[in-house]
Design an enzyme around this catalytic site. Sequence first.
Site, mmCIF file in Angstrom:
data_model
loop_
_atom_site.group_PDB
_atom_site.id
_atom_site.type_symbol
_atom_site.label_atom_id
_atom_site.label_comp_id
_atom_site.label_asym_id
_atom_site.label_seq_id
_atom_site.Cartn_x
_atom_site.Cartn_y
_atom_site.Cartn_z
ATOM 1 N N CYS A 54 -0.878 1.517 24.317
ATOM 2 C CA CYS A 54 -2.125 1.612 25.084
ATOM 3 C C CYS A 54 -2.216 0.618 26.251
ATOM 4 O O CYS A 54 -1.586 0.834 27.277
ATOM 5 C CB CYS A 54 -3.316 1.497 24.154
ATOM 6 S SG CYS A 54 -4.848 2.165 24.872
ATOM 7 N N LYS A 82 1.536 -4.890 19.538
ATOM 8 C CA LYS A 82 0.949 -4.771 20.877
ATOM 9 C C LYS A 82 0.776 -6.148 21.515
ATOM 10 O O LYS A 82 0.172 -7.046 20.927
ATOM 11 C CB LYS A 82 -0.401 -4.057 20.752
ATOM 12 C CG LYS A 82 -1.119 -3.755 22.055
ATOM 13 C CD LYS A 82 -2.349 -2.921 21.731
ATOM 14 C CE LYS A 82 -3.146 -2.533 22.953
ATOM 15 N NZ LYS A 82 -4.296 -1.670 22.583
ATOM 16 N N GLU A 93 -2.547 6.215 19.006
ATOM 17 C CA GLU A 93 -2.870 4.857 18.574
ATOM 18 C C GLU A 93 -3.929 4.873 17.474
ATOM 19 O O GLU A 93 -4.952 5.561 17.592
ATOM 20 C CB GLU A 93 -3.377 4.044 19.771
ATOM 21 C CG GLU A 93 -3.670 2.586 19.447
ATOM 22 C CD GLU A 93 -4.259 1.828 20.628
ATOM 23 O OE1 GLU A 93 -4.195 0.583 20.620
ATOM 24 O OE2 GLU A 93 -4.789 2.475 21.556
#
Length: 289
Positions: free
Chosen positions: A153, A116, A43
């Site tokens: 994540c 995300k 990331e």
Amino acid sequence: MKEVQVGLAQVSCVADKAANIAKAEDNIRTLAAKGAQIICLQELFSSLYFCDVEDYANFQLAEAIPGPTTDRFQGLAKELDVVIIASLFEKRAEGLYHNTTAVIDADGSYLGKYRKNHIPDDPGYFEKFYFTPGDTGYKVFDTRFGKLGVLICWDQWYPEAARITALMGADILFYPTAIGWAQHQAAEVNQDQYNAWQTIQRSHAVANGVPVVSVNRTGVEGEMVFWGGSFVSNAFGRILYQAPHDQEALHVQTISLTESDYYRTHWPFYRDRRIETYQPILKRYLGEE
């Protein structure tokens, strides 16, 4: 048995964005030379993990997607005949930013991006200051080497995200990640946190019958010790590879794309899903209002 070679690049980063991108290119070349067909970077690989502070200057790190880095990697993917999964800080418009992963196919074509969805806000992880929650929906990318589900994540803690992406036909779930320990935290707490992190992702593999690839960064940045520990699990949660916590690692792992059928047949969780009973999950909370 259909198999694919997946490359993981777990590295430390520096303040120089150009240097990080050049290092990523070198690592992609190294992994391709080792036989990798799909290569996943960690990331926000092109910078330090800037979300440890709320600083308006950090917005200068963002770029358009598609943009200069994806353009560069498109040429690289075509040259090396590899799929590249690249997590970047996206500037969508003036004052509108996302934590985004781009996927480039082995012929160099840009397949699209996933933004995300789950944005944390915790000490050392002030992501809500920088990132607008994603609006792409969950995504599966049909590449030369398989259908890839990409999450990022904090998404990894949510079984709903893994389930939806797997139901969309993902052959593998990828999680580019940046997560670590506070420098002065007790060793027992560190181990508990890492074990929880790995366990929840392995549970996604078990529940959905798909392999999971999680690629974290390593190194010390400010008060954070990024815990590395990137890993690959098979479609039943068995660890095939785990990187060290405190060292860079470039690894190529063979993953079976046919095991999913075996595990889903012998452990038929999909067959026995009672979708007509799941409506309550759309509520924020089911206790007292």
